[in-house]
Design a protein around this motif. Structure first.
Motif, PDB file in Angstrom:
ATOM      1  N   PRO A  86      -8.522 -35.237 -10.173  1.00 54.05           N
ATOM      2  CA  PRO A  86      -8.202 -33.832  -9.891  1.00 54.05           C
ATOM      3  C   PRO A  86      -9.484 -33.040  -9.605  1.00 54.05           C
ATOM      4  O   PRO A  86     -10.525 -33.251 -10.243  1.00 54.05           O
ATOM      5  N   ALA A  87      -9.395 -32.136  -8.640  1.00 56.38           N
ATOM      6  CA  ALA A  87     -10.593 -31.432  -8.157  1.00 56.38           C
ATOM      7  C   ALA A  87     -10.574 -29.958  -8.547  1.00 56.38           C
ATOM      8  O   ALA A  87      -9.515 -29.354  -8.706  1.00 56.38           O
ATOM      9  N   VAL A  88     -11.764 -29.400  -8.662  1.00 56.14           N
ATOM     10  CA  VAL A  88     -11.920 -27.941  -8.737  1.00 56.14           C
ATOM     11  C   VAL A  88     -11.951 -27.447  -7.292  1.00 56.14           C
ATOM     12  O   VAL A  88     -12.725 -27.963  -6.480  1.00 56.14           O
ATOM     13  N   LEU A  89     -11.121 -26.469  -6.959  1.00 60.22           N
ATOM     14  CA  LEU A  89     -11.121 -25.893  -5.610  1.00 60.22           C
ATOM     15  C   LEU A  89     -11.773 -24.526  -5.658  1.00 60.22           C
ATOM     16  O   LEU A  89     -11.348 -23.661  -6.433  1.00 60.22           O
ATOM     17  N   VAL A  90     -12.791 -24.338  -4.824  1.00 62.12           N
ATOM     18  CA  VAL A  90     -13.491 -23.059  -4.751  1.00 62.12           C
ATOM     19  C   VAL A  90     -13.259 -22.507  -3.348  1.00 62.12           C
ATOM     20  O   VAL A  90     -13.755 -23.064  -2.364  1.00 62.12           O
ATOM     21  N   GLY A  91     -12.473 -21.434  -3.235  1.00 58.82           N
ATOM     22  CA  GLY A  91     -12.142 -20.911  -1.903  1.00 58.82           C
ATOM     23  C   GLY A  91     -12.486 -19.442  -1.789  1.00 58.82           C
ATOM     24  O   GLY A  91     -12.223 -18.661  -2.704  1.00 58.82           O
ATOM     25  N   LEU A  92     -13.079 -19.074  -0.652  1.00 56.66           N
ATOM     26  CA  LEU A  92     -13.441 -17.668  -0.427  1.00 56.66           C
ATOM     27  C   LEU A  92     -12.616 -17.103   0.722  1.00 56.66           C
ATOM     28  O   LEU A  92     -12.561 -17.680   1.818  1.00 56.66           O
ATOM     29  N   SER A  93     -11.986 -15.957   0.450  1.00 58.09           N
ATOM     30  CA  SER A  93     -11.202 -15.227   1.446  1.00 58.09           C
ATOM     31  C   SER A  93     -10.125 -16.131   2.040  1.00 58.09           C
ATOM     32  O   SER A  93      -9.233 -16.558   1.312  1.00 58.09           O
ATOM     33  N   MET A  94     -10.194 -16.487   3.343  1.00 53.10           N
ATOM     34  CA  MET A  94      -9.186 -17.412   3.865  1.00 53.10           C
ATOM     35  C   MET A  94      -9.194 -18.702   3.051  1.00 53.10           C
ATOM     36  O   MET A  94      -8.142 -19.319   2.819  1.00 53.10           O
ATOM     37  N   GLY A  95     -10.375 -19.107   2.569  1.00 55.12           N
ATOM     38  CA  GLY A  95     -10.474 -20.306   1.731  1.00 55.12           C
ATOM     39  C   GLY A  95      -9.693 -20.168   0.430  1.00 55.12           C
ATOM     40  O   GLY A  95      -9.124 -21.136  -0.079  1.00 55.12           O
ATOM     41  N   ILE A  97      -7.022 -18.263   0.116  1.00 55.91           N
ATOM     42  CA  ILE A  97      -5.604 -18.318   0.522  1.00 55.91           C
ATOM     43  C   ILE A  97      -5.181 -19.784   0.668  1.00 55.91           C
ATOM     44  O   ILE A  97      -4.093 -20.188   0.240  1.00 55.91           O
ATOM     45  N   ILE A  98      -6.073 -20.591   1.243  1.00 54.92           N
ATOM     46  CA  ILE A  98      -5.780 -22.028   1.389  1.00 54.92           C
ATOM     47  C   ILE A  98      -5.708 -22.686   0.011  1.00 54.92           C
ATOM     48  O   ILE A  98      -4.845 -23.533  -0.242  1.00 54.92           O
ATOM     49  N   ASN A 117     -13.133 -13.373  -3.510  1.00 54.79           N
ATOM     50  CA  ASN A 117     -13.032 -12.394  -2.408  1.00 54.79           C
ATOM     51  C   ASN A 117     -11.824 -12.701  -1.532  1.00 54.79           C
ATOM     52  O   ASN A 117     -11.953 -12.847  -0.319  1.00 54.79           O
ATOM     53  N   THR A 118     -10.651 -12.804  -2.169  1.00 55.58           N
ATOM     54  CA  THR A 118      -9.466 -13.215  -1.424  1.00 55.58           C
ATOM     55  C   THR A 118      -8.314 -12.285  -1.722  1.00 55.58           C
ATOM     56  O   THR A 118      -8.490 -11.265  -2.409  1.00 55.58           O
ATOM     57  N   ARG A 119      -7.155 -12.590  -1.162  1.00 59.64           N
ATOM     58  CA  ARG A 119      -5.987 -11.750  -1.389  1.00 59.64           C
ATOM     59  C   ARG A 119      -4.752 -12.640  -1.497  1.00 59.64           C
ATOM     60  O   ARG A 119      -4.715 -13.731  -0.932  1.00 59.64           O
ATOM     61  N   SER A 192       1.494 -15.101  -1.549  1.00 57.96           N
ATOM     62  CA  SER A 192       1.086 -15.919  -2.697  1.00 57.96           C
ATOM     63  C   SER A 192       1.196 -15.148  -4.008  1.00 57.96           C
ATOM     64  O   SER A 192       0.878 -15.700  -5.060  1.00 57.96           O
ATOM     65  N   ALA A 193       1.612 -13.885  -3.957  1.00 57.90           N
ATOM     66  CA  ALA A 193       1.681 -13.111  -5.206  1.00 57.90           C
ATOM     67  C   ALA A 193       2.583 -13.788  -6.248  1.00 57.90           C
ATOM     68  O   ALA A 193       2.191 -13.905  -7.419  1.00 57.90           O
TER      69      ALA A 193
END
Ligand code: MLT
Length: 262
Positions: A86-95, A97-98, A117-119, A192-193
């Motif tokens: 299992p991985a840690v996922l680090v996503g910024l903005s569109m990342g 959301i993904i 910095n995402t929504r 995604s809320a």
């Protein structure tokens, strides 16, 4: 290295270090370069997996993109580079959301999340119209026109002019086809809320003090909705703290990773 995808495409990916996997997911319209400082600053015992998303950087181009197809590509990447871990996922903005889409589709291979910095909302009707205009601008005038329209709101006030210029030119290297397709992918993103309260893994939520695209209040709301989350606001940063304030960003991320390891 080039990692093959299920449909014959490839993801250009940097792998840094050895150990438990951390997958870094960049924003729009950037590339894996935005994560390289954070990847190289990971503590011992972690392996950074840093792809160019499909169409971006040196990965293969696809005329039609979706948040779901980005997430599926990352599942292929994970299967190739960290099978069974299992991985840690680090996503910024569109990342980010993904990363939320990845959680919906592949929760069994998510160890933890860092949502930066995402929504979480679906796009509004005005937002969809804006993104369609961005797509048209990319096709008709080129990527630099899109980047120049975004530039005033991407970086915080402390970011030096010469760095701003460097990232401007890097972002403009994203092809117009990809800028248009990723813009349409963002327009069509799911809400995604309702997902936030389902997130049961430890989650770091990161905001930039001066982020004009996803302001701290947006990240505070995400933090409040995710039970096992902590919030870190990076002082002085705009929308891209790992680029603008790499030391402060890595200190926050690495502290979070230490809590997972202990
Ligand atoms: C990003 O950094 O990925 C973009 O700012 C996303 C967006 O425009 O919402």
């Amino acid at each position: 290295m080039q990692v093959p995808l299920r449909d014959g495409g490839i993801l250009e990916t940097d792998v840094v270090g050895q150990g438990a996997p951390v997958i870094f997911i960049h924003g729009f319209p950037i590339s894996r370069h935005m994560w390289l400082a954070a990847a190289h600053a990971l503590p011992q015992g972690w392996k950074a997996i840093v792809p160019d998303l499909r169409g971006h950087g040196s990965s293969s181009v696809h005329p039609s993109l979706s948040i779901a197809s980005f997430a599926d590509d990352l599942a292929d990447l994970h299967a190739a580079l960290a099978p069974g871990q299992p991985a840690v996922l680090v996503g910024l903005s569109m990342g980010g959301i993904i990363a939320m889409e990845f959680w919906r589709r592949y929760p069994h291979i998510v160890r933890a999340l860092a949502l930066c910095n995402t929504r979480s909302n679906a796009e509004s009707p005005e937002g969809i119209a804006r993104r369609m205009q961005v797509a048209r601008t990319a096709v008709e005038q080129g990527s630099l026109a899109v980047v120049d329209a975004m530039l005033p709101v991407i970086f915080g006030p402390d970011f030096p002019h010469q760095d701003r210029e460097r990232w401007r030119l890097l972002m403009a290297q994203t092809s117009p086809v990809t800028v248009a397709a990723a813009s349409m992918a963002l327009a069509g993103r799911k809400d995604s809320a309702p997902t936030l309260s389902t997130i049961t893994v430890p989650t770091l939520v990161v905001a930039g003090e001066h982020d004009a695209i996803t302001p701290p209040s947006t990240l505070e709301a995400i933090h409040r909705a995710i039970p096992a989350s902590t919030l870190k606001v990076i002082a002085g940063a705009g929308h891209v703290p790992p680029v603008e304030k790499p030391r402060e960003f890595s200190a926050a991320l690495n502290e979070f990773l230490r809590t997972l390891a202990s």
